[in-house]
Motif scaffolding. Structure first.
Motif, PDB file in Angstrom:
ATOM      1  N   PRO A  80       0.782  -1.049   0.159  1.00 37.47           N
ATOM      2  CA  PRO A  80      -0.151   0.444  -0.082  1.00 37.47           C
ATOM      3  C   PRO A  80       0.773   1.609   0.286  1.00 37.47           C
ATOM      4  N   LYS A 140     -10.016  -9.363   4.401  1.00 43.14           N
ATOM      5  CA  LYS A 140     -11.688  -8.695   2.902  1.00 43.14           C
ATOM      6  C   LYS A 140     -11.357  -7.605   2.674  1.00 43.14           C
ATOM      7  N   THR A 141     -10.586  -7.253   3.320  1.00 46.23           N
ATOM      8  CA  THR A 141     -10.703  -5.002   3.507  1.00 46.23           C
ATOM      9  C   THR A 141      -9.249  -4.570   4.430  1.00 46.23           C
ATOM     10  N   ASN A 142      -9.523  -2.902   3.979  1.00 47.78           N
ATOM     11  CA  ASN A 142      -8.397  -2.652   4.899  1.00 47.78           C
ATOM     12  C   ASN A 142      -8.383  -1.974   6.151  1.00 47.78           C
TER      13      ASN A 142
HETATM   14  C1  LIG Z   1      -6.080  -3.030   0.724  1.00 50.23           C
HETATM   15  O1  LIG Z   1      -4.949  -2.297   0.419  1.00 50.23           O
HETATM   16  C2  LIG Z   1      -4.190  -2.182  -1.055  1.00 50.23           C
HETATM   17  C3  LIG Z   1      -2.912  -1.696  -1.150  1.00 50.23           C
HETATM   18  O2  LIG Z   1      -3.477  -0.076  -1.206  1.00 50.23           O
HETATM   19  C4  LIG Z   1      -4.710  -3.040  -1.929  1.00 50.23           C
HETATM   20  O3  LIG Z   1      -4.498  -3.298  -3.406  1.00 50.23           O
HETATM   21  C5  LIG Z   1      -6.078  -3.748  -1.720  1.00 50.23           C
HETATM   22  O4  LIG Z   1      -6.523  -3.979  -3.044  1.00 50.23           O
HETATM   23  C6  LIG Z   1      -7.085  -3.467  -0.454  1.00 50.23           C
HETATM   24  N1  LIG Z   1      -7.779  -4.632  -0.406  1.00 50.23           N
HETATM   25  C7  LIG Z   1      -9.288  -4.172  -0.541  1.00 50.23           C
HETATM   26  C8  LIG Z   1     -10.015  -5.253  -0.128  1.00 50.23           C
HETATM   27  O5  LIG Z   1      -9.679  -2.687  -0.249  1.00 50.23           O
END
Ligand SMILES: *[C@@H]1O[C@H](CO)[C@@H](O)[C@H](O)[C@H]1NC(C)=O
Ligand SMILES: *[C@@H]1O[C@H](CO)[C@@H](O)[C@H](O)[C@H]1NC(C)=O
Ligand SMILES: *[C@@H]1O[C@H](CO)[C@@H](O)[C@H](O)[C@H]1NC(C)=O
Ligand SMILES: *[C@@H]1O[C@H](CO)[C@@H](O)[C@H](O)[C@H]1NC(C)=O
Ligand SMILES: *[C@@H]1O[C@H](CO)[C@@H](O)[C@H](O)[C@H]1NC(C)=O
Ligand SMILES: *[C@@H]1O[C@H](CO)[C@@H](O)[C@H](O)[C@H]1NC(C)=O
Ligand SMILES: *[C@@H]1O[C@H](CO)[C@@H](O)[C@H](O)[C@H]1NC(C)=O
Ligand SMILES: *[C@@H]1O[C@H](CO)[C@@H](O)[C@H](O)[C@H]1NC(C)=O
Ligand SMILES: *[C@@H]1O[C@H](CO)[C@@H](O)[C@H](O)[C@H]1NC(C)=O
Ligand SMILES: *[C@@H]1O[C@H](CO)[C@@H](O)[C@H](O)[C@H]1NC(C)=O
Ligand SMILES: *[C@@H]1O[C@H](CO)[C@@H](O)[C@H](O)[C@H]1NC(C)=O
Ligand SMILES: *[C@@H]1O[C@H](CO)[C@@H](O)[C@H](O)[C@H]1NC(C)=O
Length: 740
Positions: free
Chosen positions: A195, A531-533
């Motif tokens: 990220p 599943k999430t950030n």
């Molecule tokens: C979480 O963050 C990463 C890096 O920004 C991104 O690639 C990934 O798609 C994100 N995951 C979700 C589930 O949003």
């Protein structure tokens, strides 16, 4: 410089800061572009102490600074295209490379200037494997230079330190292109692997080239201004002239980074001039503005009396504007300036209005809350709602409704009988029940706001999410309990329902609001982590006096923060507190922020030691044990405390601002008056924390097809059900009228 406004010229910073306090008391929010607290960006980690970009510099940030501090990396490219964090394009400035490659220097043009030194373009990552980072600023200690800090790749920083935000500064793109290294490709590539929250550069062509390629990511692009007289290398305009064209900058960047002197210029003999209009101009152009070059050991303007905290306050809390972030070598100081604690509501402003109603949430927002909370329950027709209890008896008038006969006994949910949210449809709840204000101190006959005891409307999760958007808050907290029961017995996949509701409401890409998920069950957080950030908060649901170190490490694997009760911090005996436990510093040392629940204003809710004064209690948790957040029924009280002008006065703070000493009052109690000794509270261990994973949702349990999906904000109501419930309530009214 020409951008100066003559507003505060004669008044002095002190008056300005005092004015700031007064004005801040009127507004519930920061004067940043988003209204969120300004970001703290640690340049090369805690580089004021350790060599810039070294592992210890990065490690030291979460130990000393606000838990959301962003890590900054100055990216250089090696001959084999690896991005590494090194603060200067000349490696001999900040590493011991000259010792390993004594004749390895070159003469290269860097932005047209003939520059002699050691450059990463001449070495592969492997060539650099024995080179270590050293202190580049002569006035700082070189004692750490012998620690052999290896050079870190960008991915190492992302993975080893797992920062809440990563900032890549690309000081040179043209230079690397001249050596056949493509910085654009590199940045795109690395941002797919880890990220990347910010990319900054003083090279306009680089940023405008990469902008469309990153437009669908969450990465913010920041145009970095250098001294006004210097020419921007890709356009040959000076940075000073680009400063007059912010609407153009806005076409490819979401923010700008400027030397702090652009905002508060100083005279040649280092006195502050009036502030420029730059922050206001940038915000008007829709640009965030970050200020660079903060360091406690650089010479400060005399107006700050050598106090770096005073300098940060002039940038973030002056009552007129706030920069959106500060880039600093000493992240501890802006953490102090920005102020803890985070204020998190408990069922909204539930001290004044019924739990989780629109009025309770509005009260919290008006009071200056940072996060509003929604405890998720589900209705019979599969709609997620915000309700403090799964049992409607607790927080609604259900016992005086047509559904007063819907009691059942569900031991997985609670020991006593109840009328549960999942036994009524949303329409039944919304049309027939009224909210009921909480009264946790009823045994002392203390009720809350009787005139509004049944005021307000219930909120679905979707209503809550649209309410929160655009409010001057930092984010939302969603609390999930009974997930296993919902999945196994109701066929309701609450986690997927929450994730999809957040997506539908645009939280993933359209709002700047932070999302926190809280649960007492680690398996819930682990599923969110997969599943999430979102930021994950593990709630400990018992009073504890400590935690095993292996358990701390376990929690860190799936959570960013913990929520513990007040007793786990200051154990209580017959309403007196004893010495604080060491649990807060222990969790913090493990990299977890600590939020404490639940703070209440009713004087009986506080031990005697706090003098029946909610502010004394909050201050003791904040100044005495440095908790990161306060979970409260009365957010406005915590916010008032936060704005108190007596805070941050260090040793000059008046007595009433020092934390209460745990156990001090008890010493004045004669032996015969002593409360009974405390039964020792347990120590949190692995078996408390580790849980089996959640079972999969199996549709055959589903009470209704809609139960497994999130409710979109405008779900059509079931007309038949609606008529039935109108009919039931009409019948009730009619029969009541006949009986009267
Ligand atoms: C979480 O963050 C990463 C890096 O920004 C991104 O690639 C990934 O798609 C994100 N995951 C979700 C589930 O949003
Ligand atoms: C800084 O201090 C000088 C000298 O006391 C004073 O003239 C000046 O107005 C101060 N600057 C600000 C912005 O208050
Ligand atoms: C605070 O708000 C009130 C009402 O909106 C206003 O009358 C007062 O002047 C404001 N005070 C400051 C310092 O802005
Ligand atoms: C490294 O570069 C910085 C910034 O240009 C300079 O202040 C410092 O003196 C340099 N240090 C060494 C050891 O060359
Ligand atoms: C750059 O500087 C070095 C050392 O001062 C000198 O030998 C070299 O000729 C210069 N190169 C150019 C292109 O001026
Ligand atoms: C690094 O040091 C080790 C041990 O002294 C040596 O074997 C190795 O060749 C060195 N690597 C490089 C790239 O110089
Ligand atoms: C660098 O890569 C980008 C895209 O990855 C491309 O658009 C650009 O032309 C490349 N630059 C050079 C000099 O090859
Ligand atoms: C701003 O920059 C754009 C692009 O370089 C240019 O076309 C425009 O004339 C500039 N405007 C001003 C006021 O300098
Ligand atoms: C409430 O719902 C549960 C689970 O679906 C069910 O077992 C129970 O019988 C219901 N109770 C009533 C009163 O409807
Ligand atoms: C935001 O994400 C949603 C769901 O993933 C998508 O439908 C929508 O188009 C996105 N909106 C923007 C502005 O990117
Ligand atoms: C963990 O804590 C629980 C509750 O305090 C206790 O019953 C259990 O024995 C402890 N387990 C271990 C392995 O210490
Ligand atoms: C936590 O969730 C798991 C998975 O559904 C479940 O097996 C466990 O019993 C739950 N723990 C508690 C304390 O509810």
């Amino acid at each position: 410089m020409g951008r100066v406004q003559g507003f505060f010229s004669a008044t002095g910073v002190l008056l300005l800061l005092q004015l700031g306090v007064v004005i801040a008391q009127n507004s519930s929010t920061w004067l940043t572009l988003s209204g969120n607290a300004p970001a703290i960006v640690a340049k090369g980690g805690f580089s004021g102490l350790f060599p810039d970009s070294s592992s210890d510099a990065y490690n030291f940030v979460p130990l000393t600074s606000s838990s959301d501090t962003v890590l900054w990396c100055d990216v250089q490219l090696t001959k084999d295209g690896v991005g590494v964090c090194i603060p200067n394009v000349k490696l001999d400035n900040c590493t011991n490379i000259a010792y390993f490659y004594q004749t390895g220097q070159s003469d290269y043009l860097v932005n047209g200037v003939n520059t002699t030194g050691w450059f990463s373009v001449d070495y592969t990552m492997n060539d650099l494997s024995n080179v270590s980072l050293i202190q580049a600023i002569y006035s700082r200690s070189d004692a750490f230079d012998s620690n052999n800090y290896g050079i870190l790749a960008v991915e190492d920083v992302a993975r080893n330190f797992n920062p809440p935000g990563l900032w890549l500064n690309i000081q040179h793109d043209i230079f690397y292109a001249q050596h056949n290294l493509n910085m654009t490709t590199y940045v795109l590539d690395v941002s797919r692997r880890v990220p990347v929250d910010y990319v900054s550069s003083p090279e306009l062509a680089f940023l405008s080239r990469i902008a469309p390629m990153l437009s669908r990511s969450n990465t913010k692009l920041i145009f970095r201004f250098l001294d006004q007289s210097i020419s921007e290398p890709s356009t040959d305009q000076t940075y000073g002239s680009l400063l007059n064209n912010l609407t153009f900058i806005k076409t490819f960047a979401s923010g700008i980074l400027v030397p702090k002197s652009f905002i508060w210029p100083v005279t040649a003999d280092n006195y502050m001039l009036p502030y420029s209009s730059l922050v206001l101009d940038a915000h008007r152009a829709g640009l965030e503005i970050y200020a660079a070059d903060f360091a406690n050991d650089h010479t400060l303007s005399y107006n700050y009396s050598y106090d770096p905290l005073a300098e940060y306050l002039a940038f973030i809390d002056n009552g007129v504007f706030s920069v959106d972030g500060v880039v600093t070598d000493f992240p501890v100081t802006p953490s102090e300036a920005r102020g803890t604690p985070l204020i998190i509501s408990h069922n909204g402003g539930s001290g004044d209005y019924p739990d989780c109603t629109d009025l309770a949430y509005q009260k919290a927002v008006d009071g200056g809350v940072n996060f509003i909370d929604c405890p998720i329950q589900v209705t019979q027709d599969g709609i997620a709602i915000c309700m403090s209890s799964i049992d409607l008896v607790a927080d609604t008038t259900v016992t005086n409704s047509p559904f007063a006969n819907r009691f059942s006994s569900i031991p997985e949910v609670q020991d006593t009988q109840g009328i549960f949210t999942f036994n009524l449809t949303w329409d039944e709840i919304q049309m027939n029940l009224q909210p009921k204000i909480s009264s946790p101190e009823l045994r002392y006959s203390l009720v809350r706001n009787p005139r509004s005891a049944n005021a307000g409307t219930f909120m679905r999760l979707s209503d809550f999410l649209s309410f929160a958007k655009g409010k001057p808050i930092a984010g939302i907290l969603i609390n999930i309990e009974h997930a296993t029961f919902m999945v196994e017995q109701l066929g309701y996949g609450v986690i997927d329902a929450v994730i999809s509701a957040l997506q539908v409401a645009g939280y993933d890409n359209q709002t700047a609001l932070q999302v926190m998920i809280m649960s007492t069950n680690s398996s819930v957080l682990i599923e969110f982590q997969e599943k999430t950030n979102y930021t994950l908060v593990y709630q400990v649901d018992e009073s504890i006096r400590g935690a095993d170190s292996s358990t701390l490490a376990d929690i860190k694997k799936f959570a960013d923060a913990v929520a513990i009760d007040r007793q786990s911090v200051y154990p209580e005996s017959a309403q007196f507190i004893t010495k604080p436990t060491d649990i807060v510093p222990k969790f913090q040392a493990a990299g977890l922020a600590v939020y404490v629940y639940v703070f209440r204003n009713e004087f009986v809710a506080q031990p005697w030691d706090f003098f029946s004064d909610a502010t004394v209690e909050i201050n003791s948790y904040v100044e005495g044990v440095r908790v990161d957040g306060i979970i409260t029924d009365f957010p406005a009280t915590a916010a008032r405390y936060k704005r108190n002008s007596c805070r941050n006065m260090g040793t000059n703070a008046p007595n009433f601002m020092s934390p209460v000493q745990g156990g001090a009052l008890l010493q004045l109690v004669a032996p015969q008056g002593m409360p009974p000794a405390l039964a020792p509270m347990p120590v949190l261990n692995d078996s408390d924390v580790v849980e089996p994973p959640l079972p999969p949702v199996s549709p055959r349990h589903a009470p209704a097809p809609s139960a497994v999906t999130a409710s979109p904000p405008t779900q059509p109501s079931n007309a038949l059900q609606l008529m039935a419930s109108i009919f039931t309530s009409l019948a009730t009214i009619l029969s009541a009228a006949i009986l009267a």
